[in-house]
Design an enzyme around this catalytic site. Sequence first.
Site, PDB file in Angstrom:
ATOM      1  N   ASN A  79      50.880  49.376  40.643  1.00  0.00           N
ATOM      2  CA  ASN A  79      49.284  49.211  39.712  1.00  0.00           C
ATOM      3  C   ASN A  79      48.127  49.316  40.464  1.00  0.00           C
ATOM      4  OD1 ASN A  79      47.484  46.915  38.310  1.00  0.00           O
ATOM      5  ND2 ASN A  79      49.227  45.549  38.723  1.00  0.00           N
ATOM      6  N   ILE A  81      44.948  48.716  38.584  1.00  0.00           N
ATOM      7  CA  ILE A  81      44.160  49.202  37.456  1.00  0.00           C
ATOM      8  C   ILE A  81      42.908  48.612  38.008  1.00  0.00           C
ATOM      9  CG2 ILE A  81      43.828  47.696  35.600  1.00  0.00           C
ATOM     10  CD1 ILE A  81      46.166  50.073  35.332  1.00  0.00           C
ATOM     11  N   GLY A  82      42.715  47.412  38.934  1.00  0.00           N
ATOM     12  CA  GLY A  82      41.104  47.050  39.209  1.00  0.00           C
ATOM     13  C   GLY A  82      40.368  46.460  38.835  1.00  0.00           C
ATOM     14  N   CYS A 140      41.458  38.300  45.182  1.00  0.00           N
ATOM     15  CA  CYS A 140      40.035  39.028  44.520  1.00  0.00           C
ATOM     16  C   CYS A 140      39.875  38.470  46.005  1.00  0.00           C
ATOM     17  CB  CYS A 140      39.360  37.862  43.977  1.00  0.00           C
ATOM     18  SG  CYS A 140      39.867  38.721  41.771  1.00  0.00           S
ATOM     19  N   LYS A 175      46.273  30.977  40.703  1.00  0.00           N
ATOM     20  CA  LYS A 175      47.302  31.709  40.578  1.00  0.00           C
ATOM     21  C   LYS A 175      47.088  32.937  42.192  1.00  0.00           C
ATOM     22  CE  LYS A 175      49.149  35.895  38.117  1.00  0.00           C
ATOM     23  NZ  LYS A 175      49.315  36.826  37.581  1.00  0.00           N
ATOM     24  N   THR A 203      50.989  40.364  42.357  1.00  0.00           N
ATOM     25  CA  THR A 203      51.551  41.351  42.718  1.00  0.00           C
ATOM     26  C   THR A 203      51.507  41.904  43.932  1.00  0.00           C
ATOM     27  OG1 THR A 203      50.325  42.929  42.246  1.00  0.00           O
ATOM     28  CG2 THR A 203      51.213  42.848  40.674  1.00  0.00           C
TER      29      THR A 203
END
Length: 311
Positions: A79, A81-82, A140, A175, A203
Site C-alpha cells: 500500500n 495510501i500516503g 514519517c 510505533k 509496513t
Amino acid sequence: MTKENLSKDNGPKLDVKIGGLRLKNPVMLASGTCGYGEELSDLIDLSALGGIVVKGISLEARTGNKPPRLFETPCGLLNAIGLENVGVQSFLKEKLPWLKKNQVTTVVNILGNSIDEYEQMAALLDGQSGIDAIEVNISCPNVKKGGVLFGTDPKAAFEVTRAVKRACSLPVIVKLSPNVTDICEIAIAAEEAGADGVSLINTLLAMAIDIEKRRPVLGNVFGGLSGPAIKPVALRMVWQVSRAVSIPVVGIGGITTYEDAIEFLMAGASAIQVGTATLVKPAAGLDILHGLVDFMLQNNYQSIGELKIQD
Ligand SMILES: Cc1cc2nc3c(=O)[nH]c(=O)nc-3n(C[C@H](O)[C@H](O)[C@H](O)COP(=O)(O)O)c2cc1C
C-alpha cells in the site's frame, strides 16, 4: 468458545495493561485497516475487542498519494495510501463522538512532519474524553532534517517521543518502523524518552513492477508491505525488542489466525494488532480473540502474561 468464557469469572484473565492503557483483552485492530471504527460497525462489535487504533491523523487533512495505491502480492499487500486522513479537527468533531458513544477503546495514531507538529497533535488530543491512548507513527519524514524518517534515527525517535509525552497525559505507544538496521536501538530510545509501550511493526518498504507497462505498479513507486508475508520478520523483531526493553510491546505484522497471535504473545508481546487480515475478513480480530480464549482454556493458561516464553 461461548460468550461466557470471555467474561471475567469463567475464563482465563484476558485483560492487559500498556502503561496506563487498560485493555479488556489483548486483541486490537491496527491503524489504517479499520478506518475510524464506524465503517466496520455493521460487520462486527468493536466494543468486544481490546481496542482499535484509528487511521493515522495529522494536523491538517491529507489527500494521500496518487493511484494506484494498493497491490496484492503473494501472501501480502502493498500500500502507498500516503497517510490520507481527515485531519485532527474533523476527527474530534465527526469521528470521536461515535467511538465514545459505542464504548470502543480508542487509540489515536498520530503523524507529523516535525517534532512541533507531533507535539501540537498530542496537546490537541490531551484531555479529550473517548481517547484512551496515543500511538505515535514515527515512520514519517522529518522535513526539518532533510526528510530522514523519525523512526530510523534513535535521536529523532527519542525527541519526538519526549515531545509527545510532555504535551499530554495520555498513555503513549511508539510505533516502530522495521526499515532499520537495529530496531532495538529505536525501541530503547523510545523507552528512555518515556514511552509507555512500543508497537511493531509498521509496513516493510517494498515495490512491484508491471512488466507489460515496464513501470512500477504503485503511483508512488514504493509502498509498504503488510500481511502474512511479513509475519516471520515481525515476530523476530517482537522477540528481540521484548528482550531489549522493559516497557510493554504490542505485536503487529501479518497476524491472521489465533495461532499467529499466540506466537506473538509467546515471543513477548503484551497485546497484538490485526491489520491486513481485517481487510480480507472484517471479523478476523474477533475470530482471533475467540481462538485465543479456547487455546488458553484447553492448555490451562490463566492469564495472557503466562503465554510469554521465559528465557
Ligand atoms: C491500507 C493500510 C493503511 C495503513 N495506514 C497506517 C497508518 O495510517 N498509520 C500507521 O501507523 N500504520 C498504518 N498501516 C500499517 C498497519 O497498521 C500495520 O502496522 C501493518 O499493516 C502490519 O500489520 P498487518 O500485516 O497485520 O497489516 C497501514 C496498513 C495498511 C495495509
